[in-house]
Design an enzyme around this catalytic site. Structure first.
Site, PDB file in Angstrom:
ATOM      1  N   CYS A  80       0.945  -1.418   0.258  1.00 39.17           N
ATOM      2  CA  CYS A  80       0.113   0.064   0.395  1.00 39.17           C
ATOM      3  C   CYS A  80       0.909   0.938  -0.240  1.00 39.17           C
ATOM      4  CB  CYS A  80      -1.061   0.130   1.373  1.00 39.17           C
ATOM      5  SG  CYS A  80       0.262   0.365   3.280  1.00 39.17           S
ATOM      6  N   HIS A  97      -2.569   1.661   7.029  1.00 37.22           N
ATOM      7  CA  HIS A  97      -3.530   0.800   5.287  1.00 37.22           C
ATOM      8  C   HIS A  97      -3.427   2.792   4.599  1.00 37.22           C
ATOM      9  CE1 HIS A  97      -4.527  -0.973   1.918  1.00 37.22           C
ATOM     10  NE2 HIS A  97      -5.327  -0.093   1.327  1.00 37.22           N
ATOM     11  N   HIS A 134      -5.847   1.937  -4.075  1.00 34.26           N
ATOM     12  CA  HIS A 134      -5.234   1.558  -3.894  1.00 34.26           C
ATOM     13  C   HIS A 134      -4.224  -0.017  -3.998  1.00 34.26           C
ATOM     14  CE1 HIS A 134      -8.085  -0.752  -0.752  1.00 34.26           C
ATOM     15  NE2 HIS A 134      -8.096  -0.541  -2.212  1.00 34.26           N
TER      16      HIS A 134
END
Length: 345
Positions: free
Chosen positions: A261, A309, A321
């Site tokens: 990520c 994240h 993402h």
């Protein structure tokens, strides 16, 4: 595979490394015959591994900082030791003159004007002796003053050297501690990755397709997103990131073949000449804070209570993402994940 770190993780992480139930009850494992449970288990394992991955990135940042501090402390120590050596050399230069003066006074030498008057046989001899005494006195005073200054410099340099030596020693110990912690987390991550891979291997083709999903939500595509982008560096970073849609997720990867990520965010901003920190937590600590209601395309958005994240806001409530293993880089609804915070670079 690149590895790094972030914040401390729950101590119970290792308990997640067991993919199934004990062998004695394997036949009753609900995961084996329940696609939903299998995907949920994989999601849980993947979430833990992502937390560890970002923790590794953060730890690497900390280690780099500690090693830089160690190098600075060692450089100060070397400089202070050079200053100490120079001050000691100055003391050695003026010590003979001072020693001679001390010895002469101890042995009864007379170096004042009254003594010159008492021993002079003529006015000329008196003048000559007083001139000589003045010269001796001036040289002696100068030598004594220089010796005192050199002594003071040496004492200060010695203290600075002791302090810088202590700082270098502490910096070295701290760097070693962080390095050991980093290695432990690398081992922990590898254990978690093995668990994720085992869980993934047990999925059927239909379950893997369900996990991968689509790269864009219904009615959304790259052209529609790009058509509504305002000018600015954030939009340019998002535009770069959109070219990576469909690339696979991989722990610690920063592209161009695969990403985690924070790696996708780093790569996207690199394409416009900006260097962002490597971990999701560090990324959400930099830049300018942005309220959720004020988000613009290209802003960095972090999720979950530990900011483990991160993605790039794509507008209209969507985020670009690299989500998890088995799922390609995609644009997805931001509301599917708990919002942590946002930053603008």
């Amino acid at each position: 595979m690149k590895r790094s770190m972030c914040t401390a993780l729950a101590a119970g992480v290792l308990s997640l490394t067991i993919v199934g139930l004990p062998a004695s009850s394997a036949g009753a494992d609900p995961v084996l015959n329940n696609p939903t449970a299998a995907l949920e288990q994989l999601a849980e394992l993947s979430r833990e591994s992502e937390q560890t991955t970002e923790a590794l990135h953060d730890a690497q940042i900390e280690l780099d900082n500690k090693q830089a501090a160690q190098r600075d402390a060692e450089a100060r120590l070397a400089s202070d030791q050079e200053a100490l050596a120079a001050a000691q050399a100055g003391m050695d230069q003026f010590r003979p003159v001072v020693n001679k003066l001390v010895a002469a006074n101890y042995q009864g030498a007379r170096t004042n004007r009254l003594f010159a008057i008492m021993v002079s046989d003529s006015p000329q001899q008196l003048l000559d002796q007083m001139t000589a005494l003045d010269a001796i006195s001036n040289e002696t005073s100068k030598a004594v003053a220089q010796f005192k200054q050199a002594t003071s410099d040496a004492e200060a340099a010695a203290e600075a050297s002791r302090e810088s030596a202590d700082a270098a020693r502490a910096a070295t110990e701290e760097a070693k501690r962080v390095s050991d912690e980093l290695q432990n987390k690398q081992s922990e991550l590898q254990t978690q990755i093995d668990s994720v891979m085992q869980a993934f291997d047990r999925l059927t083709d239909a379950e893997r397709a369900q996990l991968a999903g689509t790269t864009f939500p219904p009615g959304i595509d790259a052209e529609r997103i790009l058509a509504n982008l305002p000018p600015g560096s954030g939009s340019e970073a998002l535009q770069a990131g959109l070219t990576q849609v469909g690339k696979p997720y991989s722990w610690g990867a920063t592209g161009p073949d695969a990403y985690d990520c924070s790696g996708l965010v780093v790569w996207s901003y690199q394409q416009i000449g900006k260097t962002l920190p490597r971990s999701s937590q560090a990324q959400v600590q930099g830049g300018v804070p942005v309220d959720k209601s004020e988000l613009q395309p290209g802003d960095i958005v972090a999720f979950y209570e530990d900011a483990s994240h991160v993605g790039i806001y794509a507008g209209d409530g969507y985020v670009l993402h690299a989500s998890t293993y088995g799922t390609p880089v995609k644009v997805a609804p931001m509301a599917a994940m708990p919002f942590y915070g946002a930053r603008r670079y």
